[in-house]
Enzyme design. Sequence first.
Site, PDB file in Angstrom:
ATOM      1  N   CYS A 189       0.841  -1.200   0.000  1.00 48.62           N
ATOM      2  CA  CYS A 189       0.000   0.000   0.000  1.00 48.62           C
ATOM      3  C   CYS A 189       0.877   1.252   0.000  1.00 48.62           C
ATOM      4  O   CYS A 189       1.522   1.552  -0.990  1.00 48.62           O
ATOM      5  CB  CYS A 189      -0.993  -0.040   1.144  1.00 48.62           C
ATOM      6  SG  CYS A 189      -2.345   1.144   0.932  1.00 48.62           S
ATOM      7  N   HIS A 219      -3.684  -4.999   0.653  1.00 48.87           N
ATOM      8  CA  HIS A 219      -3.195  -5.408   1.971  1.00 48.87           C
ATOM      9  C   HIS A 219      -3.228  -6.929   2.113  1.00 48.87           C
ATOM     10  O   HIS A 219      -4.169  -7.489   2.680  1.00 48.87           O
ATOM     11  CB  HIS A 219      -4.040  -4.751   3.070  1.00 48.87           C
ATOM     12  CG  HIS A 219      -3.764  -3.311   3.243  1.00 48.87           C
ATOM     13  ND1 HIS A 219      -2.811  -2.825   4.113  1.00 48.87           N
ATOM     14  CD2 HIS A 219      -4.294  -2.225   2.625  1.00 48.87           C
ATOM     15  CE1 HIS A 219      -2.774  -1.502   4.042  1.00 48.87           C
ATOM     16  NE2 HIS A 219      -3.655  -1.116   3.142  1.00 48.87           N
ATOM     17  N   GLU A 238      -1.768  -8.749   4.121  1.00 51.86           N
ATOM     18  CA  GLU A 238      -1.794  -9.157   5.533  1.00 51.86           C
ATOM     19  C   GLU A 238      -3.218  -9.261   6.064  1.00 51.86           C
ATOM     20  O   GLU A 238      -3.442  -9.837   7.143  1.00 51.86           O
ATOM     21  CB  GLU A 238      -0.983  -8.177   6.391  1.00 51.86           C
ATOM     22  CG  GLU A 238      -1.683  -6.898   6.777  1.00 51.86           C
ATOM     23  CD  GLU A 238      -1.734  -5.842   5.680  1.00 51.86           C
ATOM     24  OE1 GLU A 238      -2.267  -4.738   5.948  1.00 51.86           O
ATOM     25  OE2 GLU A 238      -1.248  -6.109   4.569  1.00 51.86           O
TER      26      GLU A 238
END
Length: 239
Positions: A114, A209, A211
């Site tokens: 990002c 993202h 994660e």
Amino acid sequence: MPRPLIGITTYVEESTRFRVWDVATSLVPTGYYELVQAAGGAAVLLPPDEPGTAAEVLGRLDGLVVAGGPDVDPVRYGAPRDPRTGPPATQRDEWELELIGAALAAEMPVLGICRGMQALNVALGGTLVQHIDGHVEAPGVMSWHPVRPVAGTRYAALVPEEAEVPTYHHQAVDELGRGLVVSAHAVDGTVEAIELPDPDRWVVGVQWHPERDKDSRVMAGLVAAAADRARTPVIWTRH
């Protein structure tokens, strides 16, 4: 062989409440280090440090993840500030851009996530679109949309199919930095992944993202490249 050691940038919150404590804190969401660990790496968190120390810090690591966060200050790419751009994060910009520069100079594997992808582009002389309507629905709310890989890229080798990804951003890559190519797009044409096409250097940025969805394929690529590098002696010099 020990697990490759992957550094993850953190950011400073000036006021964080821990029961009776209200203190400045350097932190990063747990999903980042959990994703590194799921991909086979060992994670270490990197707080901001003194200018000129990035190469020294990286000399103890095998790979670098530049985490998401606030907007990169447009002064870093020579643009006037859009009123919708967030307040500058001067310390973070300085430290992360220095880390990226030192990592690139040392041919260390780098993954920008990002803001980290945007910082990678800026570090290589690129620019950003400071606001794209429709990419942020509400504060703190993630949305999901498909991204399409560009055939022949490193990203496409890792994720060959169109993938639904979690995203939260209002800025995007505009002019590409030196040597970078686009490796994934959103359906509206927004740049969603970039990379250096050099087969001997693992440098990738993704706008979403990973994660948050626990898809470790891109991170696994970074960890594998870091493991290969760890097996090759590197001589570091401080600049």
